[in-house]
Design a protein around this motif. Structure first.
Motif, mmCIF file in Angstrom:
data_model
loop_
_atom_site.group_PDB
_atom_site.id
_atom_site.type_symbol
_atom_site.label_atom_id
_atom_site.label_comp_id
_atom_site.label_asym_id
_atom_site.label_seq_id
_atom_site.Cartn_x
_atom_site.Cartn_y
_atom_site.Cartn_z
ATOM 1 N N THR A 175 0.849 -1.190 0.000
ATOM 2 C CA THR A 175 0.000 0.000 0.000
ATOM 3 C C THR A 175 0.879 1.231 0.000
ATOM 4 O O THR A 175 1.827 1.320 0.792
ATOM 5 C CB THR A 175 -0.912 0.039 1.236
ATOM 6 N N TYR A 176 0.577 2.169 -0.896
ATOM 7 C CA TYR A 176 1.314 3.421 -0.964
ATOM 8 C C TYR A 176 0.329 4.587 -0.880
ATOM 9 O O TYR A 176 -0.775 4.512 -1.425
ATOM 10 C CB TYR A 176 2.091 3.542 -2.282
ATOM 11 N N TRP A 177 0.761 5.646 -0.230
ATOM 12 C CA TRP A 177 -0.033 6.877 -0.103
ATOM 13 C C TRP A 177 0.752 8.064 -0.625
ATOM 14 O O TRP A 177 1.973 8.137 -0.457
ATOM 15 C CB TRP A 177 -0.392 7.157 1.352
ATOM 16 N N GLY A 178 0.036 9.008 -1.201
ATOM 17 C CA GLY A 178 0.638 10.278 -1.549
ATOM 18 C C GLY A 178 0.601 11.212 -0.359
ATOM 19 O O GLY A 178 0.074 10.878 0.716
ATOM 20 N N GLN A 179 1.135 12.412 -0.559
ATOM 21 C CA GLN A 179 1.248 13.375 0.548
ATOM 22 C C GLN A 179 -0.004 14.221 0.706
ATOM 23 O O GLN A 179 -0.156 14.901 1.718
ATOM 24 C CB GLN A 179 2.466 14.276 0.316
ATOM 25 N N GLY A 180 -0.883 14.172 -0.282
ATOM 26 C CA GLY A 180 -2.148 14.911 -0.211
ATOM 27 C C GLY A 180 -2.084 16.271 -0.890
ATOM 28 O O GLY A 180 -1.022 16.875 -1.011
ATOM 29 N N THR A 181 -3.256 16.717 -1.317
ATOM 30 C CA THR A 181 -3.396 18.042 -1.908
ATOM 31 C C THR A 181 -4.668 18.678 -1.368
ATOM 32 O O THR A 181 -5.711 18.027 -1.275
ATOM 33 C CB THR A 181 -3.413 17.983 -3.452
ATOM 34 N N GLN A 182 -4.568 19.933 -0.989
ATOM 35 C CA GLN A 182 -5.690 20.625 -0.337
ATOM 36 C C GLN A 182 -6.699 21.120 -1.370
ATOM 37 O O GLN A 182 -6.316 21.768 -2.359
ATOM 38 C CB GLN A 182 -5.189 21.813 0.483
ATOM 39 N N VAL A 183 -7.944 20.826 -1.130
ATOM 40 C CA VAL A 183 -9.048 21.360 -1.934
ATOM 41 C C VAL A 183 -9.945 22.162 -1.005
ATOM 42 O O VAL A 183 -10.431 21.643 0.008
ATOM 43 C CB VAL A 183 -9.855 20.237 -2.609
ATOM 44 N N THR A 184 -10.154 23.427 -1.338
ATOM 45 C CA THR A 184 -11.005 24.306 -0.547
ATOM 46 C C THR A 184 -12.102 24.864 -1.442
ATOM 47 O O THR A 184 -11.814 25.472 -2.473
ATOM 48 C CB THR A 184 -10.206 25.442 0.073
ATOM 49 N N VAL A 185 -13.335 24.624 -1.048
ATOM 50 C CA VAL A 185 -14.489 25.110 -1.802
ATOM 51 C C VAL A 185 -15.153 26.191 -0.962
ATOM 52 O O VAL A 185 -15.760 25.913 0.078
ATOM 53 C CB VAL A 185 -15.475 23.988 -2.126
#
Length: 117
Positions: A105-115
């Motif tokens: 299993t691998y995960w990315g570091q994430g990216t912020q989404v703001t609505v």
């Protein structure tokens, strides 16, 4: 070296669209179950969308009809097209790769989404 790098997040008004990318290196995305998760402040991480090695897709009920997951094997990249965004879609979005065959299993570091308006 295995790496998942998300991009494409940002600030968007309600009703707007964003397209997230998850670029993979060190493994082949077509051989893994690729998925997008999200985590809002104070909440648990939740599954948003999945694309299997066969290309079959599945979505959480709260994004059905609005989000589309896709995979470009030539670019070794997975995408999440997000339309009709709502304030409740605000979260950090993570890319995940899973292989039952390799037990990895691998995960990315994430990216912020703001609505927000």
């Amino acid at each position: 070296q295995v790496q998942l790098v998300e991009s494409g997040g940002g600030l968007v008004q309600p009703g707007g669209s964003l397209k997230l990318s998850c670029a993979a290196s060190g493994f082949t995305v077509s051989r893994y179950i690729m998925s997008w998760y999200r985590q809002a402040p104070g909440k648990e991480r939740e599954l948003v969308a999945v694309v299997g090695s066969t290309g079959a897709t599945n979505y959480a009920d709260f994004v059905k009809g609005r989000f589309t997951i896709s995979r470009d094997n030539a670019k070794n990249t997975v995408y999440l097209q997000m339309n009709s965004l709502k304030p409740e879609d605000t979260a950090v979005y993570y890319c995940k790769a899973y292989s039952g065959y390799y037990h990895l299993t691998y995960w990315g570091q994430g990216t912020q989404v703001t609505v927000s308006s």
